[in-house]
Design a protein around this motif. Structure first.
Motif, PDB file in Angstrom:
ATOM      1  N   GLU A  47       0.831  -1.211   0.000  1.00 26.20           N
ATOM      2  CA  GLU A  47       0.000   0.000   0.000  1.00 26.20           C
ATOM      3  C   GLU A  47       0.860   1.253   0.000  1.00 26.20           C
ATOM      4  N   ILE A  48       1.955   1.227   0.766  1.00 27.84           N
ATOM      5  CA  ILE A  48       2.914   2.325   0.789  1.00 27.84           C
ATOM      6  C   ILE A  48       4.116   1.932  -0.064  1.00 27.84           C
ATOM      7  N   THR A  49       4.602   2.859  -0.878  1.00 29.23           N
ATOM      8  CA  THR A  49       5.781   2.572  -1.700  1.00 29.23           C
ATOM      9  C   THR A  49       6.910   2.095  -0.789  1.00 29.23           C
ATOM     10  N   THR A  50       7.380   0.890  -1.045  1.00 28.40           N
ATOM     11  CA  THR A  50       8.320   0.220  -0.145  1.00 28.40           C
ATOM     12  C   THR A  50       9.622  -0.081  -0.866  1.00 28.40           C
ATOM     13  N   ILE A  51      10.717   0.293  -0.226  1.00 28.81           N
ATOM     14  CA  ILE A  51      12.053   0.073  -0.789  1.00 28.81           C
ATOM     15  C   ILE A  51      12.704  -1.082  -0.046  1.00 28.81           C
ATOM     16  N   ALA A  52      13.121  -2.092  -0.791  1.00 26.04           N
ATOM     17  CA  ALA A  52      13.798  -3.257  -0.191  1.00 26.04           C
ATOM     18  C   ALA A  52      15.287  -2.945  -0.097  1.00 26.04           C
ATOM     19  N   ALA A  53      15.660  -2.280   0.987  1.00 25.60           N
ATOM     20  CA  ALA A  53      17.025  -1.779   1.135  1.00 25.60           C
ATOM     21  C   ALA A  53      17.922  -2.785   1.842  1.00 25.60           C
ATOM     22  N   THR A  54      19.073  -3.026   1.261  1.00 24.88           N
ATOM     23  CA  THR A  54      20.101  -3.871   1.863  1.00 24.88           C
ATOM     24  C   THR A  54      21.407  -3.660   1.108  1.00 24.88           C
ATOM     25  N   ASP A  55      22.516  -3.969   1.757  1.00 24.55           N
ATOM     26  CA  ASP A  55      23.813  -4.038   1.072  1.00 24.55           C
ATOM     27  C   ASP A  55      24.234  -5.482   0.860  1.00 24.55           C
ATOM     28  N   ASP A  56      23.456  -6.410   1.399  1.00 26.10           N
ATOM     29  CA  ASP A  56      23.797  -7.823   1.313  1.00 26.10           C
ATOM     30  C   ASP A  56      23.339  -8.431  -0.013  1.00 26.10           C
ATOM     31  N   VAL A  57      23.747  -9.679  -0.237  1.00 31.19           N
ATOM     32  CA  VAL A  57      23.225 -10.425  -1.386  1.00 31.19           C
ATOM     33  C   VAL A  57      21.732 -10.664  -1.162  1.00 31.19           C
ATOM     34  N   HIS A  58      20.957 -10.434  -2.188  1.00 30.91           N
ATOM     35  CA  HIS A  58      19.513 -10.558  -2.066  1.00 30.91           C
ATOM     36  C   HIS A  58      19.078 -12.002  -1.827  1.00 30.91           C
ATOM     37  N   GLU A  59      18.003 -12.136  -1.060  1.00 30.86           N
ATOM     38  CA  GLU A  59      17.308 -13.406  -0.950  1.00 30.86           C
ATOM     39  C   GLU A  59      16.464 -13.617  -2.203  1.00 30.86           C
ATOM     40  N   MET A  60      15.993 -14.853  -2.388  1.00 37.20           N
ATOM     41  CA  MET A  60      15.162 -15.187  -3.538  1.00 37.20           C
ATOM     42  C   MET A  60      13.714 -15.372  -3.101  1.00 37.20           C
ATOM     43  N   GLU A  61      12.806 -14.839  -3.885  1.00 32.65           N
ATOM     44  CA  GLU A  61      11.373 -15.009  -3.655  1.00 32.65           C
ATOM     45  C   GLU A  61      10.816 -15.848  -4.805  1.00 32.65           C
ATOM     46  N   TYR A  62      10.579 -17.121  -4.550  1.00 31.79           N
ATOM     47  CA  TYR A  62      10.031 -17.998  -5.593  1.00 31.79           C
ATOM     48  C   TYR A  62       8.502 -17.895  -5.559  1.00 31.79           C
ATOM     49  N   ASP A  63       8.002 -16.804  -6.093  1.00 34.64           N
ATOM     50  CA  ASP A  63       6.573 -16.485  -5.977  1.00 34.64           C
ATOM     51  C   ASP A  63       5.771 -17.068  -7.144  1.00 34.64           C
ATOM     52  N   TYR A  64       5.898 -18.378  -7.308  1.00 34.76           N
ATOM     53  CA  TYR A  64       5.128 -19.101  -8.325  1.00 34.76           C
ATOM     54  C   TYR A  64       4.949 -20.522  -7.818  1.00 34.76           C
ATOM     55  N   TYR A  65       4.009 -21.220  -8.422  1.00 35.98           N
ATOM     56  CA  TYR A  65       3.611 -22.520  -7.872  1.00 35.98           C
ATOM     57  C   TYR A  65       3.478 -23.557  -8.983  1.00 35.98           C
ATOM     58  N   GLY A  66       3.797 -24.812  -8.632  1.00 40.44           N
ATOM     59  CA  GLY A  66       3.563 -25.920  -9.535  1.00 40.44           C
ATOM     60  C   GLY A  66       4.619 -26.140 -10.597  1.00 40.44           C
ATOM     61  N   PHE A  67       5.802 -25.581 -10.425  1.00 44.28           N
ATOM     62  CA  PHE A  67       6.870 -25.739 -11.403  1.00 44.28           C
ATOM     63  C   PHE A  67       7.835 -26.836 -10.952  1.00 44.28           C
ATOM     64  N   PRO A  68       8.667 -27.357 -11.861  1.00 42.85           N
ATOM     65  CA  PRO A  68       9.639 -28.394 -11.491  1.00 42.85           C
ATOM     66  C   PRO A  68      10.627 -27.894 -10.438  1.00 42.85           C
TER      67      PRO A  68
END
Length: 256
Positions: A47-68
């Protein structure tokens, strides 16, 4: 020239795909080497513009379903940048646009296209959220707040789709394009190339088949944000214009 861009991000299949579209992404990455990337992904909503701030290596978001299984093992070890996050935050606050910092990893609106454009994962990425329910003019204003970041070597990317209606997707990728999708996409192309901002921020009432093409706006608003972040008076251009796939999905991409 690191002009802002709107990129179609494809389905999760884009991750391993070798196609005309992924060849375009590879070439785009060779021709555009920013110091950092700010990316508004259709799959990062808040709802509020959100900044994903970090200096680290990013995590992964596997935001899909039913794939191999291999689709959930993909890594894209790009780092973030708190410095760039602060620049974005400051720009938004100067325009009285509410903003917050809250971390979220790279989702499939980000890492599939980045793997093809920048396979070395050596460019810092700052993901920023979208709000599908803000009026189109306010989406454009978010982009306006970021005008000129390119002069600091920062590339603004809007990642989404011009059309995104799951009820209208044909399982056959080579299905004939639906007429409504062609007409809507052609209208958007015409208005973007003419930089007709008034028409684009009123697309819901002016564009043909708008409700069918954009039943929910999260995949469309990255276009408006990227468009707003472009330098006024500069010509927009088509970056990629492949065929409409699955009957209704266009990989049409622009630079502003």
């Amino acid at each position: 020239m690191l002009s802002p861009v709107f990129l179609a991000h494809g389905s999760p299949f884009t991750i391993f795909e070798q196609s005309e579209f992924t060849a375009f992404l590879n070439q785009f990455g060779k021709e555009n080497r920013p110091k950092a990337i700010v990316i508004f992904s259709a799959h990062f909503e808040s709802e509020i513009t959100t900044i994903a701030a970090t200096d680290d290596v990013h995590e992964m978001e596997y935001d899909y379903y039913g794939f191999p299984p291999e689709f959930y093992q993909v890594q894209y070890p790009a780092r973030g940048s708190n410095i760039v996050a602060s620049i974005v935050e400051e720009r938004l606050l100067e325009r009285n646009i509410p903003v917050q910092r809250k971390y979220r990893g790279l989702d499939h609106g980000v890492f599939p296209i980045m793997r093809h454009a920048y396979p070395e994962a050596d460019i810092p990425i700052v993901p920023v959220s979208v709000n599908a329910f803000l009026p189109a003019r306010e989406q454009f204003a978010i982009g306006e707040a970021l005008q000129g970041l390119e002069t600091s070597g920062i590339l603004v990317i809007g990642s989404g789709f011009l059309t995104h209606n799951f009820n209208e997707i044909d399982r056959n990728p080579d299905a004939a394009p639906r007429q409504w999708a062609v007409e809507f996409t052609d209208w958007i192309r015409e208005k973007v190339l003419a930089r007709d901002i008034e028409s684009l921020v009123n697309y819901e009432t002016l564009a043909p088949h708008a409700k069918r093409a954009v039943p929910r706006a999260e995949h469309f608003v990255p276009l408006l944000i990227a468009l707003g972040s472009g330098t006024p008076g500069r010509e927009s251009r088509v970056l990629h214009s492949g065929p409409i796939k699955h009957g209704s999905m266009s990989n049409l991409s622009f630079q502003f």
